[in-house]
Scaffold this active site. Structure first.
Site, PDB file in Angstrom:
ATOM      1  N   PRO A 267      41.818  33.173  35.905  1.00 23.69           N
ATOM      2  CA  PRO A 267      43.164  32.604  35.874  1.00 23.69           C
ATOM      3  C   PRO A 267      44.250  33.661  35.744  1.00 23.69           C
ATOM      4  O   PRO A 267      44.228  34.470  34.829  1.00 23.69           O
ATOM      5  CB  PRO A 267      43.138  31.688  34.646  1.00 23.69           C
ATOM      6  CG  PRO A 267      41.965  32.108  33.836  1.00 23.69           C
ATOM      7  CD  PRO A 267      41.014  32.797  34.737  1.00 23.69           C
ATOM      8  N   GLU A 268      45.148  33.691  36.692  1.00 26.33           N
ATOM      9  CA  GLU A 268      46.349  34.511  36.591  1.00 26.33           C
ATOM     10  C   GLU A 268      47.531  33.542  36.597  1.00 26.33           C
ATOM     11  O   GLU A 268      47.349  32.345  36.384  1.00 26.33           O
ATOM     12  CB  GLU A 268      46.409  35.533  37.737  1.00 26.33           C
ATOM     13  CG  GLU A 268      45.238  36.525  37.658  1.00 26.33           C
ATOM     14  CD  GLU A 268      45.277  37.623  38.704  1.00 26.33           C
ATOM     15  OE1 GLU A 268      46.373  38.019  39.112  1.00 26.33           O
ATOM     16  OE2 GLU A 268      44.207  38.085  39.114  1.00 26.33           O
TER      17      GLU A 268
ATOM     18  N   ARG B 103      37.971  49.216  36.683  1.00 28.94           N
ATOM     19  CA  ARG B 103      37.750  47.950  37.361  1.00 28.94           C
ATOM     20  C   ARG B 103      37.828  48.162  38.867  1.00 28.94           C
ATOM     21  O   ARG B 103      38.154  49.239  39.326  1.00 28.94           O
ATOM     22  CB  ARG B 103      38.753  46.899  36.911  1.00 28.94           C
ATOM     23  CG  ARG B 103      40.176  47.266  37.230  1.00 28.94           C
ATOM     24  CD  ARG B 103      41.136  46.299  36.611  1.00 28.94           C
ATOM     25  NE  ARG B 103      41.152  46.430  35.161  1.00 28.94           N
ATOM     26  CZ  ARG B 103      41.748  45.574  34.343  1.00 28.94           C
ATOM     27  NH1 ARG B 103      42.333  44.518  34.837  1.00 28.94           N
ATOM     28  NH2 ARG B 103      41.752  45.768  33.061  1.00 28.94           N
TER      29      ARG B 103
ATOM     30  N   LYS C  50      50.775  34.805  31.909  1.00 25.88           N
ATOM     31  CA  LYS C  50      49.528  34.064  31.717  1.00 25.88           C
ATOM     32  C   LYS C  50      49.477  33.370  30.365  1.00 25.88           C
ATOM     33  O   LYS C  50      48.458  32.789  30.007  1.00 25.88           O
ATOM     34  CB  LYS C  50      48.337  35.031  31.842  1.00 25.88           C
ATOM     35  CG  LYS C  50      48.202  35.660  33.227  1.00 25.88           C
ATOM     36  CD  LYS C  50      47.098  36.692  33.253  1.00 25.88           C
ATOM     37  CE  LYS C  50      47.620  38.041  33.643  1.00 25.88           C
ATOM     38  NZ  LYS C  50      46.588  39.077  33.718  1.00 25.88           N
TER      39      LYS C  50
END
Length: 337
Positions: free
Chosen positions: A2-3, A320, A61
């Site tokens: 979720p962003e 990442r 967020k």
DNA sequence: AGATAGTCCTGTGGGC
DNA sequence: TGCCCACAGGACTATC
């Protein structure tokens, strides 16, 4: 994952289904989801029980539901895998159910009972709930541009009036405005980036500079703006900053229109339905695929015939994955690292 | 002040 | 089949 768009989908769902309703009881299934609430689970239950949920708000967020007649708010962060579901009491317990709020009864226009449980589900427990005092927002920037219309039948306290001071939970006061807030225009973004001495993607992911951008939309916006993740923020031009912000806003609005991005069952809206924006990604998770922009250029003979279209690559950056097109987003040169 | 590493977590999937 | 380990990442903290 979720962003901002996914959180906004959840915010709208909570507004539609839960705003104006009273919390009859609170059940904690896993105290780890309250890790960020220093006062502990007993205080969480005591302070929440009997309170009425107001209109949910969001910045980046971070999602919070102000409590009517209180100076605090129920804050929810979905983390990596958090979900908020509104369900009937007899729905089977989800495997990773963490917190259940039992809401007062409510009915739709036809008299049918609305679901009365707000459930917080979180597989990886990077998200969580807490209670936080509301204060006036130091970075007050007016109303959220994408703010949904309010259903007056369900919501007793209306949305904030234009020009009224916005309140923000203390626990979220440190984050910057998000790309959908009016204060964030090309000039603001340009100056914010210029003030930093760091790589572009690092700046995008820094929630204190601009909030709501995660790994997916950072890569998508950089691809849209044809900028490399390591491009130095302090050498950005006005035109580049404007492109990058446009990329952010467009990808987020498109994702919102599609109901959010979902790769698996980890993200769903409050009714349990997945968004489908993952079909529209150009860079993120597209390693090995031909760059769609390069392919389109080649089709119209804009690309030099000797050069082959870019293929999306995955690189390690900041611990990442980063996805980019090496042709459209070349490694920075001329001392602009 | 910027960068990095560590922490919190669990499910998945590759390698053997 | 099954075990082990790397990997996925958002926010926050500690440390250099």
């Amino acid at each position: 994952m979720p962003e901002l768009p996914e959180v906004e989908v959840v915010r709208r769902g909570v507004q539609r289904w839960a705003a104006g309703r009273r919390i009859e009881s609170v059940q904690i299934h896993d105290v780890r989801s309250l890790r960020r609430f220093a006062e502990g689970p007993e205080a969480f239950i005591a302070q929440l029980t009997g309170q009425v949920l107001s209109v949910p708000q969001r910045r980046g967020k971070f999602l919070w539901i102000p409590l009517q007649s209180q100076s605090n708010a129920l804050m929810i962060h979905l983390g990596m895998s958090g979900q908020v579901l509104i369900e009937h009491d007899d729905a089977p317990e989800e495997k990773h159910l963490k917190v259940t709020l039992q809401l007062s009864e409510a009915h739709d226009d036809d008299g049918a009972a609305l679901p009365s449980q707000l459930r917080f589900i979180d597989q990886r427990i990077f998200g969580g709930m807490q209670l936080s005092e509301l204060r006036s927002d130091p970075g007050h920037s007016g109303l959220v541009r994408s703010g949904a219309s309010v259903s007056p039948d369900l919501v007793r306290s209306g949305p904030e009036l234009p020009g009224s001071a916005r309140l923000i939970p203390a626990a979220a006061a440190h984050i910057g405005p998000d790309p959908l807030e009016p204060v964030v225009d090309a000039e603001w973004f340009f100056r914010a980036l210029r003030r930093r001495r760091t790589g572009l993607k690092r700046a995008l992911l820094d929630q204190t500079l601009i909030s709501g951008v995660g790994n997916i939309y950072a890569d998508e916006a950089l691809w849209a703006a044809r900028l490399h993740y390591a491009r130095r923020s302090e050498t950005i031009t006005r035109a580049e900053a404007a492109r990058l912000l446009e990329g952010l806003v467009q990808v987020m609005e498109a994702a919102l229109a599609a109901g959010g991005t979902s790769f698996d069952a980890l993200y769903v809206n409050v009714n349990g339905a997945s968004g489908y924006f993952d079909r529209s990604l150009h860079a993120y998770d597209q390693a090995g695929r031909e760059c769609t922009r390069c392919a389109a250029k080649q089709a119209t003979d804009e690309l030099d015939a000797r050069r082959s279209p870019g293929v999306i690559v995955r690189e390690k950056f900041m611990g990442r994955s980063s996805y980019l097109c090496p042709v459209c987003q070349p490694t920075p040169r001329n001392g602009r690292w």
